[in-house]
Design a protein around this motif. Sequence first.
Motif, PDB file in Angstrom:
ATOM      1  N   LYS A  45       0.825  -1.219   0.000  1.00  0.00           N
ATOM      2  CA  LYS A  45       0.000   0.000   0.000  1.00  0.00           C
ATOM      3  C   LYS A  45       0.854   1.262   0.000  1.00  0.00           C
ATOM      4  O   LYS A  45       0.697   2.152  -0.833  1.00  0.00           O
ATOM      5  CB  LYS A  45      -0.871   0.075   1.268  1.00  0.00           C
ATOM      6  CG  LYS A  45      -1.804  -1.063   1.489  1.00  0.00           C
ATOM      7  CD  LYS A  45      -2.526  -0.898   2.825  1.00  0.00           C
ATOM      8  CE  LYS A  45      -1.635  -0.963   4.047  1.00  0.00           C
ATOM      9  NZ  LYS A  45      -1.025  -2.253   4.311  1.00  0.00           N
ATOM     10  N   THR A  46       1.764   1.306   0.987  1.00  0.00           N
ATOM     11  CA  THR A  46       2.541   2.522   1.186  1.00  0.00           C
ATOM     12  C   THR A  46       3.456   2.773  -0.011  1.00  0.00           C
ATOM     13  O   THR A  46       3.564   3.892  -0.514  1.00  0.00           O
ATOM     14  CB  THR A  46       3.352   2.396   2.497  1.00  0.00           C
ATOM     15  OG1 THR A  46       2.452   2.054   3.555  1.00  0.00           O
ATOM     16  CG2 THR A  46       4.041   3.697   2.835  1.00  0.00           C
ATOM     17  N   ASP A 140      -1.371   7.782   5.091  1.00  0.00           N
ATOM     18  CA  ASP A 140      -1.010   6.375   5.257  1.00  0.00           C
ATOM     19  C   ASP A 140      -1.541   5.886   6.605  1.00  0.00           C
ATOM     20  O   ASP A 140      -1.218   6.454   7.645  1.00  0.00           O
ATOM     21  CB  ASP A 140       0.518   6.212   5.197  1.00  0.00           C
ATOM     22  CG  ASP A 140       0.924   4.757   4.954  1.00  0.00           C
ATOM     23  OD1 ASP A 140       0.160   4.028   4.300  1.00  0.00           O
ATOM     24  OD2 ASP A 140       2.025   4.367   5.419  1.00  0.00           O
ATOM     25  N   GLU A 141      -2.360   4.873   6.584  1.00  0.00           N
ATOM     26  CA  GLU A 141      -3.006   4.259   7.755  1.00  0.00           C
ATOM     27  C   GLU A 141      -4.149   5.120   8.309  1.00  0.00           C
ATOM     28  O   GLU A 141      -4.249   6.300   8.000  1.00  0.00           O
ATOM     29  CB  GLU A 141      -1.988   3.915   8.859  1.00  0.00           C
ATOM     30  CG  GLU A 141      -0.911   2.914   8.421  1.00  0.00           C
ATOM     31  CD  GLU A 141      -1.469   1.555   7.952  1.00  0.00           C
ATOM     32  OE1 GLU A 141      -2.629   1.238   8.248  1.00  0.00           O
ATOM     33  OE2 GLU A 141      -0.732   0.821   7.269  1.00  0.00           O
TER      34      GLU A 141
HETATM   35 MG    MG Z   1       2.426   0.659   5.063  1.00  0.00          MG
END
Ligand code: MG
Length: 442
Positions: A45-46, A140-141
């Motif tokens: 994802k990141t 992110d998150e």
């Molecule tokens: Mg990540």
Amino acid sequence: MNLDRIRATLVDNPLALFMPSPAMADFMRSKGRRVLIRAGNRTGKTRHAAAKLAGLMLATPNGRFRAVGVTYQQSISVVSRYLHSFLPPSALAAGCRFSLENGWTHQLIRLTNGATCEIRSQDQTAISHAGSDLDGVWIDEVPPPDVFLECIKRVVSRRGWVWCTLTPIGRPCTWFRRMVEEPGSPWEQVTVTFSRRNCPWYTQTQVDEWLQEAAASPWAYRQTIFGDWEGEVIDRTFTGFDADCIVTDEQLPVEEPFRLGIGIDHGEGIGRQVALLCMWTERQFIVLDEIVNTTTTLPEDDARAIVGRLHDWGWALTDVARIVGDINSAGKMGAGLKVNEVLGDALAAAAGLRARTITILPPDKGKGSVEMGSKLVNAAFMRGTLKVHQGCKGLITSLKNYAPGPKGEDLKHPLDALRYVSQPVLQTWAMSLPSISRLRVR
Ligand SMILES: [Mg+2]
Ligand SMILES: Nc1ncnc2c1ncn2[C@@H]1O[C@H](COP(=O)(O)OP(=O)(O)O)[C@@H](O)[C@H]1O
């Protein structure tokens, strides 16, 4: 083209080397203004969001962007580092540098084309997420709601985009789910499962190993691997234990009269001796702290650790109303003495008291006591009469994951200690306070 030129071209275009996951292809192409990647851990994802953002920066002269990491540290060591890996050195404006120690100069990426990207983190106050109008924000998150709102505000006037890349874990995210999935929501969702096909950069062995590791925490398995919103409740004993049962310092009922207790499971070996420091009031039993040995220890060491921790909380051994310790243990006995007597004397010595002044009571270990005790504990979690301080990491892991069987063996020690010390109190309440509901307690 000769090799040097190929090399030079690649150095100057690191994105050309990036091979996206097939599961992220939609995201990489998407021009959506609200995109959520909800995916398992380690699905990239990141890294994919960083690649896409780096590409946009290079393609958007004077574009104004922001990347929001979880913590200051993660915003440097992951978010900033990934962005750095995708931006050609020649595209960076003079004076704009990245180092692993400090991240980007002034936490701001500046390109020669005038594009910028501010680096922020969710552990900063919402106020520090206010400020300029932006063309795009990548979070992110799962963000805290107030930080999220600030990020949304940033893109309103430029009609910019917001991406979130997350595994729904570690933070409450019901509000986020509601927002994304409500009818008419502008959010696009991309979901990615952790698998060999979706993460071709891992070998099959790496994939299998991670699946196995994740299976050790059944409580979080579906989130970890599939990116599910909710973890599936698989066969765990303490189904009544959830986030509402965990308390912070501020939530301790320190204004009410209370008593202190300690529950001990002696165990053998590292991480197996567990002492739980607890308090209880008229209507709540709270596990405050856990003292777990991290090396092989003697009773004197254990005793010192317990007395020391009591001291950290501002109490002395003589303030403790009840200490309950397991009775069957072979390794730690002194000659002719039972383990509770040995530890009792060690505790007395550590607290500067005379021998035999501290009694460690035996737990109820009759037939069916484990099952009965577990039921009492579980019911107390559901009623809201039993809470655990957030610092008790080992106990919390055990409560979330324990199920009887060979896998449960390593998890059971803090649970035993909890049963020993709480059972007498919870038992009385089960009879005298039958109708306390969670709602009333909250
Ligand atoms: Mg990540
Ligand atoms: N397309 C890719 N090609 C090669 N490696 C990748 C790719 N995407 C992710 N990775 C690697 O996989 C690991 C997990 O990626 P990351 O983006 O940090 O995952 P997540 O944020 O989903 O937990 C990292 O080591 C990362 O470098």
